[in-house]
Structures are given as structure tokens and as C-alpha cells.
Design a protein around this motif. Structure first.
Motif, PDB file in Angstrom:
ATOM      1  N   ALA A 147       0.625  -1.318  -0.009  1.00 20.19           N
ATOM      2  CA  ALA A 147      -0.069   0.193   0.055  1.00 20.19           C
ATOM      3  C   ALA A 147       0.976   1.810  -0.154  1.00 20.19           C
ATOM      4  N   VAL A 148       1.974   1.229  -0.014  1.00 23.31           N
ATOM      5  CA  VAL A 148       3.136   2.556  -0.008  1.00 23.31           C
ATOM      6  C   VAL A 148       3.815   2.337  -1.742  1.00 23.31           C
ATOM      7  N   THR A 149       3.325   3.734  -1.762  1.00 23.90           N
ATOM      8  CA  THR A 149       4.595   3.891  -3.218  1.00 23.90           C
ATOM      9  C   THR A 149       5.972   3.801  -2.654  1.00 23.90           C
ATOM     10  N   GLY A 150       6.523   3.113  -3.773  1.00 25.88           N
ATOM     11  CA  GLY A 150       7.821   2.670  -3.794  1.00 25.88           C
ATOM     12  C   GLY A 150       8.487   3.968  -4.003  1.00 25.88           C
ATOM     13  N   TYR A 151      10.144   4.278  -4.063  1.00 17.99           N
ATOM     14  CA  TYR A 151      11.168   5.095  -4.528  1.00 17.99           C
ATOM     15  C   TYR A 151      11.412   4.259  -5.266  1.00 17.99           C
ATOM     16  N   GLU A 152      11.876   3.671  -7.217  1.00 15.70           N
ATOM     17  CA  GLU A 152      12.424   3.246  -7.710  1.00 15.70           C
ATOM     18  C   GLU A 152      13.583   3.521  -7.953  1.00 15.70           C
ATOM     19  N   PHE A 153      14.854   2.619  -7.868  1.00 16.43           N
ATOM     20  CA  PHE A 153      15.554   2.921  -8.059  1.00 16.43           C
ATOM     21  C   PHE A 153      16.756   2.144  -8.860  1.00 16.43           C
ATOM     22  N   TYR A 154      15.509   2.047  -9.716  1.00 13.88           N
ATOM     23  CA  TYR A 154      15.739   0.819 -10.714  1.00 13.88           C
ATOM     24  C   TYR A 154      15.546   1.232 -12.426  1.00 13.88           C
ATOM     25  N   GLU A 185      19.869  -0.872 -11.898  1.00 18.96           N
ATOM     26  CA  GLU A 185      20.180  -0.618 -11.013  1.00 18.96           C
ATOM     27  C   GLU A 185      20.363   0.939 -11.055  1.00 18.96           C
ATOM     28  N   TYR A 186      20.602   2.013 -10.005  1.00 16.32           N
ATOM     29  CA  TYR A 186      20.934   2.790  -9.958  1.00 16.32           C
ATOM     30  C   TYR A 186      22.054   2.723  -8.952  1.00 16.32           C
ATOM     31  N   ASN A 187      23.596   2.761  -9.684  1.00 12.37           N
ATOM     32  CA  ASN A 187      24.643   2.738  -8.650  1.00 12.37           C
ATOM     33  C   ASN A 187      25.411   3.548  -9.110  1.00 12.37           C
ATOM     34  N   ARG A 188      25.845   4.180  -8.455  1.00 10.77           N
ATOM     35  CA  ARG A 188      26.994   5.115  -8.835  1.00 10.77           C
ATOM     36  C   ARG A 188      28.177   4.294  -9.173  1.00 10.77           C
ATOM     37  N   GLU A 220      27.822   7.301 -15.322  1.00  7.88           N
ATOM     38  CA  GLU A 220      28.010   8.608 -15.515  1.00  7.88           C
ATOM     39  C   GLU A 220      26.573   8.384 -14.927  1.00  7.88           C
ATOM     40  N   LYS A 221      25.933   8.076 -16.000  1.00  7.59           N
ATOM     41  CA  LYS A 221      23.697   7.580 -16.740  1.00  7.59           C
ATOM     42  C   LYS A 221      23.824   7.451 -15.007  1.00  7.59           C
ATOM     43  N   TRP A 222      23.669   6.334 -14.797  1.00 11.34           N
ATOM     44  CA  TRP A 222      23.334   5.392 -13.934  1.00 11.34           C
ATOM     45  C   TRP A 222      23.399   6.668 -12.215  1.00 11.34           C
ATOM     46  N   ARG A 223      24.515   7.267 -11.968  1.00  9.47           N
ATOM     47  CA  ARG A 223      24.376   8.064 -11.134  1.00  9.47           C
ATOM     48  C   ARG A 223      23.620   9.147 -11.072  1.00  9.47           C
ATOM     49  N   TYR A 224      23.429   9.868 -12.179  1.00 11.24           N
ATOM     50  CA  TYR A 224      22.710  10.696 -11.895  1.00 11.24           C
ATOM     51  C   TYR A 224      21.490   9.986 -12.077  1.00 11.24           C
ATOM     52  N   LYS A 225      20.613   9.609 -12.728  1.00 13.03           N
ATOM     53  CA  LYS A 225      19.444   8.767 -12.019  1.00 13.03           C
ATOM     54  C   LYS A 225      19.294   8.808 -10.701  1.00 13.03           C
ATOM     55  N   TYR A 226      20.091   7.414 -10.381  1.00 13.48           N
ATOM     56  CA  TYR A 226      20.407   7.562  -9.028  1.00 13.48           C
ATOM     57  C   TYR A 226      20.393   8.837  -7.474  1.00 13.48           C
ATOM     58  N   ALA A 227      20.656  10.215  -8.421  1.00 15.91           N
ATOM     59  CA  ALA A 227      20.795  11.251  -7.007  1.00 15.91           C
ATOM     60  C   ALA A 227      19.562  11.824  -7.445  1.00 15.91           C
ATOM     61  N   ASP A 228      18.780  11.480  -8.975  1.00 19.08           N
ATOM     62  CA  ASP A 228      17.587  11.767  -9.137  1.00 19.08           C
ATOM     63  C   ASP A 228      16.596  11.413  -8.516  1.00 19.08           C
ATOM     64  N   GLU A 229      17.028  10.567  -7.673  1.00 13.07           N
ATOM     65  CA  GLU A 229      15.529   9.804  -7.859  1.00 13.07           C
ATOM     66  C   GLU A 229      15.337   9.661  -5.576  1.00 13.07           C
ATOM     67  N   ALA A 232      30.180  23.859  -2.314  1.00 12.74           N
ATOM     68  CA  ALA A 232      28.765  22.682  -2.169  1.00 12.74           C
ATOM     69  C   ALA A 232      29.327  21.373  -2.750  1.00 12.74           C
ATOM     70  N   GLY A 233      28.424  21.212  -2.634  1.00  9.71           N
ATOM     71  CA  GLY A 233      27.991  19.312  -3.110  1.00  9.71           C
ATOM     72  C   GLY A 233      27.420  18.855  -4.760  1.00  9.71           C
ATOM     73  N   GLU A 234      27.839  17.702  -5.021  1.00 11.99           N
ATOM     74  CA  GLU A 234      26.969  17.425  -6.619  1.00 11.99           C
ATOM     75  C   GLU A 234      25.364  17.757  -6.862  1.00 11.99           C
ATOM     76  N   PHE A 235      24.885  17.348  -5.643  1.00  3.92           N
ATOM     77  CA  PHE A 235      23.328  17.620  -5.699  1.00  3.92           C
ATOM     78  C   PHE A 235      22.833  19.260  -5.235  1.00  3.92           C
ATOM     79  N   TRP A 236      24.184  20.112  -4.973  1.00  2.00           N
ATOM     80  CA  TRP A 236      23.564  21.194  -4.747  1.00  2.00           C
ATOM     81  C   TRP A 236      24.070  21.763  -5.761  1.00  2.00           C
ATOM     82  N   LEU A 237      24.648  21.222  -6.656  1.00  2.85           N
ATOM     83  CA  LEU A 237      24.615  21.726  -7.767  1.00  2.85           C
ATOM     84  C   LEU A 237      23.128  21.172  -9.168  1.00  2.85           C
TER      85      LEU A 237
END
Length: 492
Positions: A137-144, A153-156, A160-169, A420-425
Motif C-alpha cells: 500500500a506504500v508508493t515506492g521510490y524506484e532505484f532501477y 540498478e541506479y548504482n554510482r 555517470e548515467k546511473w549516478r545521475y539517475k540515482y541522484a534524481d531519485e 558545495a556538493g554535486e546534489f547542490w549543483l
């Protein structure tokens, strides 16, 4: 100290031990990275540190340390379950989930449904039937990401492609968690401006839907549905009708895929929601918005038939606005539609520019306090430009409004990327997309000034959305010449 003072911990991360084993020997595991990154990003959204607890030792059921974990759960506000097939084969993970659920059900101090205290992070795909009903019943955050039958899998560590998708999620998790913790902190939340039904959509538009959802919540709207839709047709219809009855507007994103057909139905979830919203349009004051990408094409005959029907059938367009635009245009027009105004944007003449050009410098508070931005600011001012630097104050809403207003009014903007870090940017680039792209008068230049400390990530950084200026050494105006050249090309 926890952000929520009535608890010892704000968040407890439950996970299968083997899901934290690194893919590459000597590196950190996925859950370790997630824990660290969530702590950092959550603090940025929350404006304060949150206390996140995770067992960093492989424990057994008879381990003395297990008693400590069992006692920890009742004193925790939120449980994050990092789920995978391994999670449901772990007796210990299921014991943590059940113990948290039991203690949350007994807790009468929080006036929120227990399921809202559960966050589900889906590291790898898991069939719904093996999940306990509460977790389903809980909406999930999908890291894949699924490509046919293969899950990526969104794995650092996968590039780079999967690192950015990981960061967004990860940003989605952190933002939603910050909003929830803030709502429990005793700070009175403003009443929503209204409630909007944002239809569930197909996987090709999932990221677009999440972007629209975040934008609506930022503006102050409540968004439904707020829980996963049922998989069987009868319950699906009842659930959608119930949510629509609380709304004055529905938004439907239509893409290239036809999508899932609920059990016992012949139409996809996209088509069913659109039809049920059309049914709701018979009620006075309700309106429907259908959005499609400008370059929409599909190889699915069923989806093409649906697109033709929505675009060309006069009955399908009653009390409905059909938009084939950029996503940013949809977000800009929704508020007008919600307030029952015309959706065609008025022709607005660009304002007459008077005085010196305005340059808005966006910088992290630490860089400003340490004086790292001052040489850049002084140089631009001495060149004859009006320079405005970003501010950070105790009032997060006021700070945000000032930031957005500066982006709307400036002639050019520079992101100073220093300590600042990558997420800030990433967050600041998202602001570029949201605010600068929606302006009537185009910005003359958008730039990222990449300063010390020098890192591999900074050296590799690439984007087509802004001019990149790298200077890891003492400030020199020579590095800024490409930026200044863009300003000199301003229209007369």
C-alpha cells in the motif's frame, strides 16, 4: 539530537546486509552510499540535521545487539525499508518491519496514518505478491530502470548515467521525507491552495510526472492519488473516483506506451483515469488537462487510437484542455487552468531594459562567508554590471522566493560551484530549467563558474544547458571572457 524531539531517531534504515556488499572490492556498499547521501540531502531540504540510524554490523537473531535494535524502533519516527528479493528472505528485516508497524500502531502521539511513516526504497524489482499488504500500500521510490525484462540498478559504480539517475531519485526521497518530518515538527502547515488529481502514467513519462508533482507541491497544492492504485478493475475505479471527488482539476500525461491494463478491464490505466475524469467533468467546476510531448510518436496501435480520440473527438474535449507542449509550459499553465482562467498564455512584451545589466550569482553560504565569491563579485561590478548574490536566511520560504525572483529579473546568472556538493549543483540547475526557461525575455547567459577545490567530478562535468568556466586557481578575469562575450551580444 533528532529533528523531532519526541523521538530518539528521525529515521531507521532497514535493509538486507548483503544489499550493502560493494560491486567493486574496496568500495563502499550501495546502502552505505544511500545513507550518507540521504543524510546530506535531507539536511539541505530540511534546513537542519536529521538523525538517521542504521545498523552497520551484520547481526544475528541471537546477537545481544539485536535487543538494542528492537528497543530503537518504537523511538523512531520513520522507517525506510530498502527492499530487494533479499529483503524478503531475511527474517531479521521482516522482524524490523513488523516491530516498527506494531509500535507505530500503538503510538497515539502522532495524528498521521501509520503507513505515512513507511518509506519504501526499491533497490531492485520485487513482485508485489511477496510484499506484506502494508508495504504493497506504500508508493515506492524506484532505484532501477526496466529495459524489457532486464533491470538496471541506479548504482554510482556503474557510470555517470546511473549516478545521475540515482541522484534524481535520492532527491525525491529526501524532499518528501523533509516535507513529512516538517509536518510533524509542530510547525503549522499552510492550508493547500487546492487539490489536484495527477493521473498515474506509463513508465516513459514517470520522471515527467514526478517533476510536475514536485512543482505542484512547491506551489502549495495537495496532489492525489497519495497511495498506489488497486490492480483489479473494480477497486481501481472506486479508488480513482474517490480521489477525483476531492479535486477541482485533473492532469493526465499521455505518452508513447499504452500501459498496464487492470484486472478485469480492457482499457489501460491511462485511458481509464482519463475516462473517469471526463465523467467527473459533468460536475460544475471540474476541469481536465491532457498533456502530450510535442514530438509524441507511438508504435502501439491501441495507444495511437487513444491519442487520436483525445486530440480529435469533440466529446472527449469537453471541459478539457489538450496541450502538446514542453513540460515547462504545462507547469506554467496549470495554475491558470486550476483557477479557471484561459489556458492560452497572453502575449506579453518583454520589459524595456533600463540601467546596467543585472548578474545574479548563486553560491553556497559557506563560499560566501569565506569570501571565495568576493573576487568574482568585485570584478563584475568593476566591469559596470549590477551584481546580486544569493542569500540564506532563517526563513526558508522567504529565501526561496528571493532566489526565484532574482532568477526572473536578472539578465544573466552564474552558479558559483566551489565547496558545495554535486546534489547542490543539481538543485540549482533544476532552478535554471524551471525559472529561466519559463521567462518571457530570454536570459542573456547562464554560466557555471567551477572553482576550487579541484575534483575528478568537476573536471568531468559536462552540460549543454550552461556555459562552463573552470578556474581552480587564483581568480582571473580572463576566465570570464566567454561569459562577458555572451553579454556583449545582448539585443539592442
Amino acid at each position: 539530537m533528532a529533528f523531532l524531539r519526541q523521538f530518539d531517531d528521525d529515521v531507521f534504515i532497514s535493509y538486507a546486509w548483503k544489499d550493502d556488499e560493494p560491486v567493486i572490492e574496496g568500495e563502499k556498499g550501495w546502502v552505505t552510499h544511500f545513507h550518507r547521501d540521504l543524510r546530506s540531502r535531507l539536511a539541505q531540504w530540511l534546513g537542519a540535521e536529521a538523525k538517521i540510524w542504521r545498523d552497520e554490523h551484520e547481526i544475528k537473531g541471537n546477537d545481544p545487539f539485536a535487543d538494542k535494535i528492537k528497543s530503537q524502533l518504537p523511538r523512531t519516527a520513520v522507517l525506510i525499508s530498502v527492499i530487494s528479493p533479499l529483503y524478503f528472505h531475511s527474517e531479521w528485516c521482516r522482524a524490523e518491519f513488523d516491530a516498527f508497524l506494531a509500535s507505530a500502531n500503538e503510538d497515539t502521539t502522532l495524528p498521521v496514518p501509520v503507513l505515512k511513516r513507511l518509506f519504501k526504497v526499491v533497490k531492485t524489482p520485487v513482485e508485489g505478491r511477496i510484499q506484506p499488504p502494508e508495504m504493497q500500500a506504500v508508493t515506492g521510490y524506484e532505484f532501477y530502470e526496466l529495459d524489457g525484462k532486464t533491470a538496471y540498478e541506479y548504482n554510482r559504480e556503474f557510470g555517470e548515467k546511473w549516478r545521475y539517475k540515482y541522484a534524481d531519485e535520492l532527491n525525491r526521497v529526501a524532499y518528501d521525507l523533509a516535507e513529512f518530518l516538517r509536518s510533524l515538527s509542530g510547525v503549522r502547515q499552510a492550508e493547500p491552495l487546492g487539490t489536484i488529481y495527477l493521473a498515474e502514467t506509463t513508465s516513459d513519462l514517470r520522471a515527467a510526472r514526478e517533476e510536475v508533482k514536485r512543482d505542484l507541491i512547491h506551489r502549495g497544492y495537495a496532489v492525489l492519488p497519495d497511495r498506489p492504485l488497486a490492480q483489479d478493475g473494480a477497486n481501481f475505479r472506486d479508488q480513482v473516483r474517490e480521489s477525483l471527488s476531492k479535486c477541482s482539476l485533473s492532469i493526465h500525461l499521455v505518452g508513447e506506451r499504452y500501459g498496464i491494463v487492470p484486472e478485469g478491464e480492457t482499457q489501460s490505466l491511462t485511458e481509464l483515469q482519463a475516462d473517469l475524469a471526463a465523467e467527473r467533468c459533468e460536475i460544475e467546476g471540474f476541469r481536465r488537462v491532457l498533456w502530450m510531448p510535442m514530438d509524441l510518436k507511438t508504435g502501439d496501435a491501441r495507444q495511437q487510437a487513444l491519442i487520436n480520440h483525445l486530440e480529435n473527438d469533440s466529446d472527449a474535449q469537453k471541459k478539457t484542455d489538450v496541450l502538446k507542449t514542453r513540460l515547462e509550459d504545462l507547469k506554467s499553465l496549470v495554475e491558470d487552468v486550476f483557477q479557471r482562467k484561459a489556458v492560452t498564455p497572453p502575449v506579453v512584451k518583454p520589459p524595456v531594459r533600463r540601467g546596467p545589466l543585472r548578474i545574479y550569482i548563486i553560491a553556497d553560504q559557506q563560499d560566501l562567508e569565506q569570501g571565495l565569491v568576493a573576487p568574482l563579485e568585485d570584478y563584475l561590478f568593476n566591469q559596470g554590471y549590477e551584481v546580486i548574490c544569493s542569500l540564506a536566511g532563517p526563513d526558508e520560504k522567504q529565501t526561496r522566493e528571493d532566489h526565484v525572483e532574482n532568477l526572473r529579473l536578472c539578465d544573466a546568472s552564474i552558479i558559483f560551484y566551489g565547496t558545495a556538493g554535486e546534489f547542490w549543483l543539481r538543485a540549482k540547475l533544476n532552478d535554471f530549467r524551471k525559472v529561466l526557461d519559463a521567462r518571457v525575455e530570454p536570459v542573456l547567459s547562464r554560466c557555471i563558474y567551477i572553482a576550487a577545490p579541484e575534483t575528478d567530478q568537476k573536471r568531468r562535468l559536462q552540460t549543454r544547458e550552461a556555459l562552463l568556466v573552470r578556474n581552480f586557481h587564483e581568480f582571473s578575469g580572463d576566465a570570464l571572457q566567454p561569459f562577458l562575450e555572451q553579454l556583449r551580444r545582448k539585443p539592442e
